[in-house]
Design a protein around this motif. Sequence first.
Motif, short mmCIF file in Angstrom:
data_model
loop_
_atom_site.label_atom_id
_atom_site.label_comp_id
_atom_site.label_asym_id
_atom_site.label_seq_id
_atom_site.Cartn_x
_atom_site.Cartn_y
_atom_site.Cartn_z
N LEU A 65 43.01 31.86 36.24
CA LEU A 65 43.37 33.17 35.71
C LEU A 65 42.98 34.28 36.68
O LEU A 65 43.72 35.26 36.85
CB LEU A 65 42.69 33.37 34.35
N ASP A 66 41.83 34.14 37.31
CA ASP A 66 41.42 35.15 38.29
C ASP A 66 42.42 35.26 39.43
O ASP A 66 42.53 36.31 40.07
CB ASP A 66 40.05 34.79 38.87
N LEU A 121 36.27 29.70 28.16
CA LEU A 121 37.12 29.23 29.25
C LEU A 121 36.25 28.54 30.29
O LEU A 121 35.23 29.10 30.73
CB LEU A 121 37.85 30.42 29.89
N ASP A 122 36.64 27.34 30.70
CA ASP A 122 35.84 26.64 31.71
C ASP A 122 36.10 27.23 33.10
O ASP A 122 36.99 28.07 33.29
CB ASP A 122 36.11 25.13 31.68
N GLU A 123 35.30 26.78 34.06
CA GLU A 123 35.35 27.38 35.40
C GLU A 123 36.73 27.24 36.04
O GLU A 123 37.22 28.17 36.69
CB GLU A 123 34.29 26.75 36.30
N ALA A 175 49.70 27.98 30.66
CA ALA A 175 49.11 26.66 30.88
C ALA A 175 47.75 26.56 30.21
O ALA A 175 47.41 25.53 29.59
CB ALA A 175 48.99 26.39 32.38
N ALA A 176 46.95 27.61 30.33
CA ALA A 176 45.62 27.61 29.71
C ALA A 176 45.73 27.54 28.20
O ALA A 176 44.97 26.83 27.53
CB ALA A 176 44.85 28.85 30.14
N HIS A 178 35.03 38.00 31.57
CA HIS A 178 35.09 38.62 32.89
C HIS A 178 33.92 39.55 33.14
O HIS A 178 33.42 39.64 34.26
CB HIS A 178 36.41 39.38 33.03
N SER A 179 33.49 40.26 32.10
CA SER A 179 32.37 41.19 32.28
C SER A 179 31.57 41.26 30.98
O SER A 179 32.16 41.42 29.90
CB SER A 179 32.89 42.59 32.64
N PRO A 180 30.25 41.14 31.05
CA PRO A 180 29.44 41.07 29.83
C PRO A 180 29.40 42.36 29.03
O PRO A 180 29.02 42.34 27.85
CB PRO A 180 28.04 40.72 30.35
#
Length: 314
Positions: free
Chosen positions: A301-302, A293-295, A246-247, A266-268
């Motif tokens: 996804l999360d 990716l927007d919020e 979907a994304a 997800h992680s810097p």
Amino acid sequence: MTTTGTSSSDTTATGAARPGGPGQLAGRTVSRVGFGAMQLERLRGDRRGALALLRRAVELGVDHVDTAHFYGNSFVNGLLREALRPEDGVLVVSKVGADPDPGGRIPLRPAQRPEELRASVEDNLKSLGVDQVPVVNLRRLDSGPGLRAEGDQAVDIDDQLAAMTAMRDEGMIGAIGLSSVTAEGLRRAIPAGIVCVQNAYSLVARDDETMVEMCAAEGIAWVPYFPLGGAFPGIPKVTEEPAVLAAAQSLGSTPSQVGLAWLLQHSPNTLLIPGTADPGHLEANIAVGAITLDEATVASLDAVPSRSADVRIG
């Protein structure tokens, strides 16, 4: 290839924009999207094409490459030796802990003993044609899909780290990373000065979330392999998840790009090393660095359930 030079800019040594922006690896500023060289073995019959692919990667801003002497039994390292130039400023990361086994059911065998680690580093030095390998990952066989150590190959991590730090002190390697390691193994290894961790990790296989956070807190680069899952039977594929599909449709991207973009956001401290032998896929992978990716998309996804990636092979 090079082992020196530090830049905090948003461009590489060649002047290319850094895909994904700048990240840190072994005290160097690198692009957050690099290149995993393992699949170049598929181009054994097209050396010119393989070399052109590597040159294109550098043009697109790749300045860190993941390899191993056991990829194609030195074939891949030979390509890197031929394709990469000192002025490219590419940081080469190799690994030890397994050796080629061309006649085996799978083409690898464990090589975990300290003397085998040293021999493997020497093999990498020769096949890469360098005096020092900038970063060498100690591939443990503790977790994730793949081989497991048994018998005299079940070596304590402290004994292995003693061998790795000795080679670092001697100048054979510039820095030490870990691969396929447990959280406890990482905790024990951190005092040795670990610069990166390479574990199987993706949107659908987040067993190592604690380690992602640990690495971020310690300033250690998190470099997921099998970032889209699905490498072996029994491991789910990121690209088959409804939320990912979907994304991708919403963004006008591919499902693979969505899975990789999620990892970057997800992680810097995440650095990507997607591998391919196809020029089109290379450009698609590099383009991931420009996807935001927007919020709402991140939340969807999360929410995808995580399933274990701990599948034993061999």
